[in-house]
Design a protein around this motif. Structure first.
Motif, PDB file in Angstrom:
ATOM      1  N   HIS A   4       0.838  -1.203   0.000  1.00 44.19           N
ATOM      2  CA  HIS A   4       0.000   0.000   0.000  1.00 44.19           C
ATOM      3  C   HIS A   4       0.870   1.249   0.000  1.00 44.19           C
ATOM      4  CE1 HIS A   4      -4.376   0.690   0.975  1.00 44.19           C
ATOM      5  NE2 HIS A   4      -3.950   1.917   1.220  1.00 44.19           N
ATOM      6  N   ASN A   5       0.331   2.308  -0.561  1.00 43.84           N
ATOM      7  CA  ASN A   5       0.936   3.648  -0.461  1.00 43.84           C
ATOM      8  C   ASN A   5       2.343   3.753  -1.011  1.00 43.84           C
ATOM      9  OD1 ASN A   5      -1.289   4.843   0.572  1.00 43.84           O
ATOM     10  ND2 ASN A   5      -0.572   4.964   2.683  1.00 43.84           N
ATOM     11  N   ASN A  33      -1.814  -1.644  -4.026  1.00 47.84           N
ATOM     12  CA  ASN A  33      -3.080  -0.948  -3.802  1.00 47.84           C
ATOM     13  C   ASN A  33      -3.232   0.225  -4.759  1.00 47.84           C
ATOM     14  OD1 ASN A  33      -5.488  -0.311  -2.048  1.00 47.84           O
ATOM     15  ND2 ASN A  33      -4.360   1.614  -1.854  1.00 47.84           N
ATOM     16  N   GLU A  34      -4.369   0.277  -5.413  1.00 51.90           N
ATOM     17  CA  GLU A  34      -4.818   1.435  -6.186  1.00 51.90           C
ATOM     18  C   GLU A  34      -3.745   2.062  -7.073  1.00 51.90           C
ATOM     19  OE1 GLU A  34      -6.714   4.050  -3.324  1.00 51.90           O
ATOM     20  OE2 GLU A  34      -8.457   2.737  -3.187  1.00 51.90           O
ATOM     21  N   TYR A  47     -16.163   3.107  -4.261  1.00 49.09           N
ATOM     22  CA  TYR A  47     -16.464   4.314  -3.477  1.00 49.09           C
ATOM     23  C   TYR A  47     -17.429   5.218  -4.241  1.00 49.09           C
ATOM     24  CZ  TYR A  47     -12.623   3.212  -0.229  1.00 49.09           C
ATOM     25  OH  TYR A  47     -11.807   2.620   0.707  1.00 49.09           O
ATOM     26  N   HIS A 103     -16.956  10.366  -0.125  1.00 52.92           N
ATOM     27  CA  HIS A 103     -15.771  11.124   0.295  1.00 52.92           C
ATOM     28  C   HIS A 103     -16.107  12.583   0.591  1.00 52.92           C
ATOM     29  CE1 HIS A 103     -13.524   7.601  -0.755  1.00 52.92           C
ATOM     30  NE2 HIS A 103     -12.386   8.179  -0.456  1.00 52.92           N
ATOM     31  N   TRP A 120      -8.329  15.025   2.634  1.00 55.80           N
ATOM     32  CA  TRP A 120      -7.278  14.720   1.666  1.00 55.80           C
ATOM     33  C   TRP A 120      -7.767  14.805   0.218  1.00 55.80           C
ATOM     34  CZ3 TRP A 120      -9.815  11.260   4.729  1.00 55.80           C
ATOM     35  CH2 TRP A 120     -10.509  10.243   4.108  1.00 55.80           C
ATOM     36  N   GLU A 124     -12.044  -2.763  -1.050  1.00 52.49           N
ATOM     37  CA  GLU A 124     -12.339  -1.614  -0.179  1.00 52.49           C
ATOM     38  C   GLU A 124     -13.701  -1.068  -0.556  1.00 52.49           C
ATOM     39  OE1 GLU A 124      -9.511   1.612  -0.094  1.00 52.49           O
ATOM     40  OE2 GLU A 124      -7.796   0.273   0.154  1.00 52.49           O
ATOM     41  N   TRP A 168     -13.615  -0.944   4.234  1.00 53.87           N
ATOM     42  CA  TRP A 168     -12.444  -0.096   4.513  1.00 53.87           C
ATOM     43  C   TRP A 168     -12.582   0.502   5.912  1.00 53.87           C
ATOM     44  CZ3 TRP A 168      -7.605   0.531   3.525  1.00 53.87           C
ATOM     45  CH2 TRP A 168      -6.950   1.677   3.968  1.00 53.87           C
ATOM     46  N   PHE A 190     -13.744   6.510   8.396  1.00 51.63           N
ATOM     47  CA  PHE A 190     -14.582   5.505   7.731  1.00 51.63           C
ATOM     48  C   PHE A 190     -14.897   4.332   8.664  1.00 51.63           C
ATOM     49  CE2 PHE A 190     -12.545   7.574   4.127  1.00 51.63           C
ATOM     50  CZ  PHE A 190     -13.499   7.565   3.129  1.00 51.63           C
TER      51      PHE A 190
HETATM   52  C1  BGC Z   1      -6.366   4.852   0.941  1.00 49.44           C
HETATM   53  C2  BGC Z   1      -6.847   5.604   2.129  1.00 49.44           C
HETATM   54  C3  BGC Z   1      -8.187   6.214   1.864  1.00 49.44           C
HETATM   55  C4  BGC Z   1      -9.139   5.219   1.318  1.00 49.44           C
HETATM   56  C5  BGC Z   1     -10.412   5.873   0.930  1.00 49.44           C
HETATM   57  C6  BGC Z   1      -7.383   3.835   0.628  1.00 49.44           C
HETATM   58  O1  BGC Z   1      -6.917   2.977  -0.338  1.00 49.44           O
HETATM   59  O2  BGC Z   1      -5.156   4.236   1.231  1.00 49.44           O
HETATM   60  O3  BGC Z   1      -5.925   6.569   2.488  1.00 49.44           O
HETATM   61  O4  BGC Z   1      -8.727   6.689   3.061  1.00 49.44           O
HETATM   62  O5  BGC Z   1      -8.574   4.511   0.258  1.00 49.44           O
HETATM   63  O6  BGC Z   1     -10.143   7.008   0.211  1.00 49.44           O
END
Ligand code: BGC
Length: 413
Positions: free
Chosen positions: A163-164, A203-204, A266, A273, A278, A354, A387, A393
């Motif tokens: 992640h990240n 991740n993402e 999401y 959101h 952020w 998520e 998530w 959340f």
């Molecule tokens: C991110 C989080 C974020 C979430 C929803 C996750 O994949 O790592 O930082 O809060 O997605 O936006």
């Protein structure tokens, strides 16, 4: 040389005396040994019993017996049906920076609430050297070991999710070798773990990590994982933040029988959101409910109103009936249908890794959205993980140990 008879006799007597003394000592020694063995046996009956069997050696050489296996799907794979993300902890620059430190009790609490797995976001890139061989810090690795051990001990499968890795999103070419090297280390370290330990490559993916680059890179990472984890479940997702659209349209899946395809859900993002600090200014209008339309129109904040897609979204949100409202069931179903068409075309398991709505939205709306998204995912055969970020959340408060009962209920029934 022959000795005179007296000396021979003396010698025999001396030898006999020595033998008697030796045997007495041996006896005493044996008695001492026996006593201490008996003492040990009575004190450590379980260990002694194990030592007496042929499997005892194996037990002593290997780690203690594995906990009961988590629910297994076809091919002995963990099913990954209903899970919890343990977010904001190991994917922060340092655990605790974002207010969450994982605790032993988190794992049984998740299991007891009826979940079968946890997804563990981990920022390996924040704990590895910047030059080859890009060594991951041992103490950080030990913390991931700890989380895995506790998940397994609580009869939970666990997804180790890289992640990240922001630098990879910004400079994919410059970070590609490092990314693969991180997976080389993770794969080697956990190669003997049970199948209940799964890997999620990234991740993402987003930013400059375009679909084309990501498709190539994920194949390289998978290659090093498969070198010593031939059958482990590996999860992959598409670009644009693991969108369902990119799962369907751009993700190139290597030929591999143990892959699971993932997406994150999401949508509608202006609802899930709303007001997230952020996110960009266009996401800062709060008071958006699910489903629309609202009782009284909601005006977007000026920064949002200046963007045409947001302005149009609010126009429709304020006036369209629930069935077609952009903050309504059709927005959820549209996403899930994209993932379903991928699943049908590829005959692959699909996982919603998520989904959640922020607590700036009213609880009633969050509950309706969560229940609907969860039910629609399950109807299509997708496993999922909520998530839970330990923050805005979250479905349960790790510090207090209290679930948000309405959200937990939405995830369960
Ligand atoms: C991110 C989080 C974020 C979430 C929803 C996750 O994949 O790592 O930082 O809060 O997605 O936006």
């Amino acid at each position: 040389m022959r000795l005179p008879p007296r000396l021979v006799l003396c010698g025999r007597v001396a030898r006999a005396a020595r033998e008697i003394r030796d045997s007495a000592e041996r006896r005493r020694y044996l008695v001492h040994m026996l006593t201490s063995v008996l003492r040990t046996v009575s004190a450590l009956g379980v260990v002694a019993a194990l030592l007496a069997t042929p499997t005892a050696c194996e037990w002593m050489q290997n780690p203690p017996p594995a906990p009961p296996a988590p629910p297994q799907g076809p091919l002995g794979k963990p099913r990954l049906l209903r899970g919890m993300n343990l977010g904001n902890a190991l994917e922060a620059p340092n655990e605790g920076d974002w207010g969450v430190v994982l605790d032993d009790a988190d794992f049984p609490r998740v299991r007891e609430a009826g979940f079968d797995h946890v997804r563990l976001p981990v920022s390996f890139s924040a704990h590895a050297s910047l030059s080859p061989p890009y060594t991951i810090d041992e103490s950080f690795f030990a913390r991931v070991d700890w989380a895995i051990a506790h998940a397994l001990a609580s009869d939970l499968a666990i997804i180790v999710d890289l992640h990240n890795y922001d630098e990879l999103m910004k400079h994919p070419e410059a970070n590609a070798a490092r990314f693969v090297a991180l997976w080389t280390q993770v794969a080697r370290r956990y190669r003997h773990m049970p199948e209940a330990v799964c890997f999620e490559l990234l991740n993402e993916p987003h930013g400059d990590l375009t679909a084309e680059r990501w498709n190539t890179l994920l194949a390289s990472a998978l290659h090093v994982v498969r070198a010593n984890n031939p059958t482990r479940t590996v999860i992959v997702e598409g670009v644009d933040w693991a969108s369902a659209k990119n799962l369907r349209d751009t993700l190139r899946i290597p030929d591999d029988p143990a892959l699971v395809a993932s997406f994150h859900m999401y949508q509608p993002i202006l609802f899930t959101h709303q007001g997230a600090p952020w996110m960009n200014p266009e996401f800062q209008t709060t008071g958006i409910g699910f489903p629309g339309p609202p009782a009284a129109p909601v005006a977007p904040v000026p920064a949002a109103a200046s963007m045409s897609w947001v302005r149009e979204w609010f126009d429709r949100y304020n006036r369209e009936p629930t069935a077609t409202n952009p903050s309504g069931p059709s927005a959820v179903v549209e996403q899930l249908e994209m993932a379903k068409s991928f699943a049908d075309a590829r005959h692959m398991p699909v996982y919603m890794g998520e989904f959640a709505a922020i607590d700036n939205a009213d609880l009633g709306s969050r509950v309706k959205w969560t229940r609907m998204t969860r039910q629609e995912a399950e109807r299509r055969g997708f496993g999922w993980a909520y998530w839970d970020d330990g923050g805005s959340f979250k479905a349960y408060d790790r510090k207090g140990g209290d679930w948000v009962p309405e959200l937990l209920a939405a995830l369960r029934h």
